[in-house]
Scaffold this active site. Sequence first.
Site, PDB file in Angstrom:
ATOM      1  N   HIS A 155      88.561  80.725  11.095  1.00 10.60           N
ATOM      2  CA  HIS A 155      89.612  80.712  10.081  1.00 10.60           C
ATOM      3  C   HIS A 155      91.025  80.745  10.644  1.00 10.60           C
ATOM      4  O   HIS A 155      91.992  80.648   9.887  1.00 10.60           O
ATOM      5  CB  HIS A 155      89.408  81.856   9.084  1.00 10.60           C
ATOM      6  N   ASN A 198      98.635  88.161  18.884  1.00 14.00           N
ATOM      7  CA  ASN A 198      98.600  87.830  17.467  1.00 14.00           C
ATOM      8  C   ASN A 198      99.832  88.299  16.705  1.00 14.00           C
ATOM      9  O   ASN A 198     100.127  87.765  15.634  1.00 14.00           O
ATOM     10  CB  ASN A 198      97.355  88.448  16.816  1.00 14.00           C
ATOM     11  N   CYS A 238      94.476  92.420   9.686  1.00 18.48           N
ATOM     12  CA  CYS A 238      93.311  93.309   9.690  1.00 18.48           C
ATOM     13  C   CYS A 238      93.703  94.769   9.540  1.00 18.48           C
ATOM     14  O   CYS A 238      92.875  95.603   9.190  1.00 18.48           O
ATOM     15  CB  CYS A 238      92.517  93.116  10.988  1.00 18.48           C
TER      16      CYS A 238
END
Length: 385
Positions: free
Chosen positions: A203, A153, A327
Amino acid sequence: MTSAYLDHAATTPMLPEAIEAMTEQLGRVGNASSLHAAGRQVRRVVEESREAIADALGARPSEVVFTSGGTEADNLAIKGLYWSRRPRKRLLISSIEHHAALDPAHWLSTSQGAEVELLEVDEYGRLHPDTLRAAIERAPDDVAMVSVMWANNEVGTVQPVRVLAAVAHDHGIPFHTDAVQAVGQLPVSFAESGADALTLTGHKLGGPMGVGVLLLARGLTPVSVLHGGGQERDVRSGTLDAPAIAGLAAAVQTATKGQEALNKRLTALRDDLIERVRQAVPDVLLNGDPVDRLPGNAHFSFPGCEGDALLMLLDAKGVECSTGSACSAGVAQPSHVLLAMGADTASARGSLRFTLGHTSTKQDVDRLVEVLPGVVERARRAGLS
């Protein structure tokens, strides 16, 4: 002021098809577990969505377990499979996983007696199959499971998932992969990957927030993390969010059908972004695999800069990006991914992630390149003061 959204890896705008499918269900009443007509209607929506997701991702409908998102799916896979494989204690996981995978593994270590081994990666963030094989062969009968993400990511490096899964299966060990970043940008087939469990979330691919899936191979029964009504194969309890599930199914169908064209377009746009950033800031360093990476990912280290300072300065100029995983945004610490790749602390702290998606345009790149030199110069002056 012209703005540019370059943080699609954090969340990408919902696809029109997903909005339409979700909106259609929002006004309907009914619980998918109820036996009356309204409940049966909602159940039909859920099961048709399950079938659509399975068809798009090379899975069986019975392998689709709905969750509240990627974090829950990772927790269910890692905790549930570890518990189901006791008394085996070893848990092998790559050192560059998202915290949604690393933190459950750490909790199992501190609270459940697991022996967690973080598998080393190379300077591009790639886990080599031989590294995994050597770790397993030290004590194969003690390994409960292996978890390696499909694509990182932060730096975008794509892992050789099929080969890694085969290495685990040579010893009868279940293999989980977090494919949250991969679905929609790369061709993903659950059956062809060889994985026993696969995580995705809405999402990141044009669906709604708050809904995800754990693809779970038949015959694999992780211990439940959530107990209650046993709605999903008795491994995940909770009333199913039919509108969100319908939106997720529409997004998965649309994203996978358009994946090849999107991949081609984003790769060209990303390569242009990389080249122009290098021209604008000649000493910038590109992180991750230069070739085998997500088509929408460009991750850089800017010598002499703090990533948080760059992010805020760019934001003031209308350019939205990230220092890493959204996050963990706001936490002043170097990227564990870059550190695992061998970067020093300064480089790990002075990095930015620019990620493209289905709404990205050349104008977004133009805006970034227009303001970046001045922003970097200001950040470096601030660092010296």
